[in-house]
Structure formats: C-alpha cells, structure tokens
Design an enzyme around this catalytic site. Structure first.
Site, short mmCIF file in Angstrom:
data_model
loop_
_atom_site.label_atom_id
_atom_site.label_comp_id
_atom_site.label_asym_id
_atom_site.label_seq_id
_atom_site.Cartn_x
_atom_site.Cartn_y
_atom_site.Cartn_z
CG ASP A 36 10.72 -24.94 -7.31
OD1 ASP A 36 10.68 -25.06 -6.07
OD2 ASP A 36 10.42 -23.90 -7.91
NE ARG A 108 5.66 -12.18 -6.99
CZ ARG A 108 6.43 -12.95 -7.72
NH1 ARG A 108 7.61 -13.29 -7.31
NH2 ARG A 108 6.02 -13.39 -8.88
CB SER A 149 13.78 -3.07 -9.44
OG SER A 149 15.17 -2.85 -9.69
#
Length: 175
Positions: A36, A108, A149
C-alpha cells in the site's frame, strides 16, 4: 547471513496489514514492507468504464520502488548482521511483505460502503485474475481460511514461521 522473507497476500481489506503487524510484535528482527505504500499518485491511476479508479492492478503500483526497498532491506541485513550467528532461529532477520494481489476472499461490510458493484465488478475479478497467475508459480504457498478468527490465523502463521525459521537454522522445534 540468512534472511527470511514472508509474503502475506489477499483481497483488499482482508486483514493482511493487521496480521503482519501482529506478527511483527511477536517476532524479533522483523520488518514490514507494505504494498500500500507504493501506490502511484491518483492522477496516474486509470479509470475504468464504470468510473472506478483502478487501484487493484499492478499498473497502479510503483513495483520497481517496492522491489528496490526489499532489495535494500536484504542488503542491509546481510551487511549489518553478517558477523552475528549464534545458532538461534530468532536471530534470523525477517521481512514480511504484504500486499493485495493474491489469495483471500472475504465479504465484509465497509463503512463507508463501496460504490454499488465495485467489489463484484472490479475487486473480486482482479483477485481471481491474480490468483490464477500465482497458481502457476512453484513457491510454497500456504492458503489461509478467511473464515477463521484473526487470533486463530495469527497462531497458525506464527507457528509456521517459527518452524520455518528453525529449519533455516537447522534446529528442531516442537510446538
């Protein structure tokens, strides 16, 4: 001096940076290079027929600069640590390179939400394209289950890294 490079990849907003930072907290001599950080300026990013900026393509990134950063890290680790070798796997310098082009699909809810059609029309097709390209590479790639998770994924990756680091040093580790 040996170095150990770990790649973490997956769909945009899939948790790569979170995992990398968590690993960095627990692993000594660990650095991160985030893809990024190498996006070109917005003025250089192409726009598709739907009006979306095309960030999910290699052309949106300054990959030469990213590769140069990785090379500089590897060279500096080799020079600065060449004289230290006491046999501990924990002393091997680790570089985590994390970026969005490879292996994870995660649905999401984003706030603010994406423009309708952006994920299905752009992000997911680009992910599939890059995943097909990566399938041709012969590197050992471990696929993570994005339904687990973040804590479970961290444990799984951390244990794998400790095992691999031990192999690099010729040590036997049991977990």
């Amino acid at each position: 001096m040996k170095t150990f490079v770990v790649g973490i990849s997956g769909v945009t907003n899939g948790g790569k940076t979170t995992l990398a930072k968590n690993l960095q907290k627990h692993l000594p001599n660990c650095s991160i290079v985030s893809q990024d950080d190498f996006f070109k300026p917005e003025s250089e990013i192409e726009i598709d027929a739907n009006g979306f900026l095309q960030y999910d393509v290699l052309e949106a990134l300054n990959m030469e600069k990213m590769m140069s950063t990785i090379s500089c890290w590897m060279e500096s680790q080799g020079q600065s640590l060449a004289s230290t070798d006491s046999g501990s796997a924990e002393e091997i310098p680790i570089l985590i390179v994390e970026g969005f082009l490879l292996f994870n699909y995660n649905t999401r809810v984003y706030e603010p939400p994406d423009t309708p059609g952006y994920f299905d029309g752009h992000v997911w097709p680009m992910y599939l394209k890059h995943r097909r390209e990566m399938a041709k590479i012969t590197w050992e790639i471990v696929y993570l289950d994005g339904t687990k998770s973040a804590e479970d994924l961290f444990k799984e990756v951390y244990e794998d890294l400790i095992q691999e680091l031990a192999k690099q040093k010729g040590l036997h580790v049991t977990t």
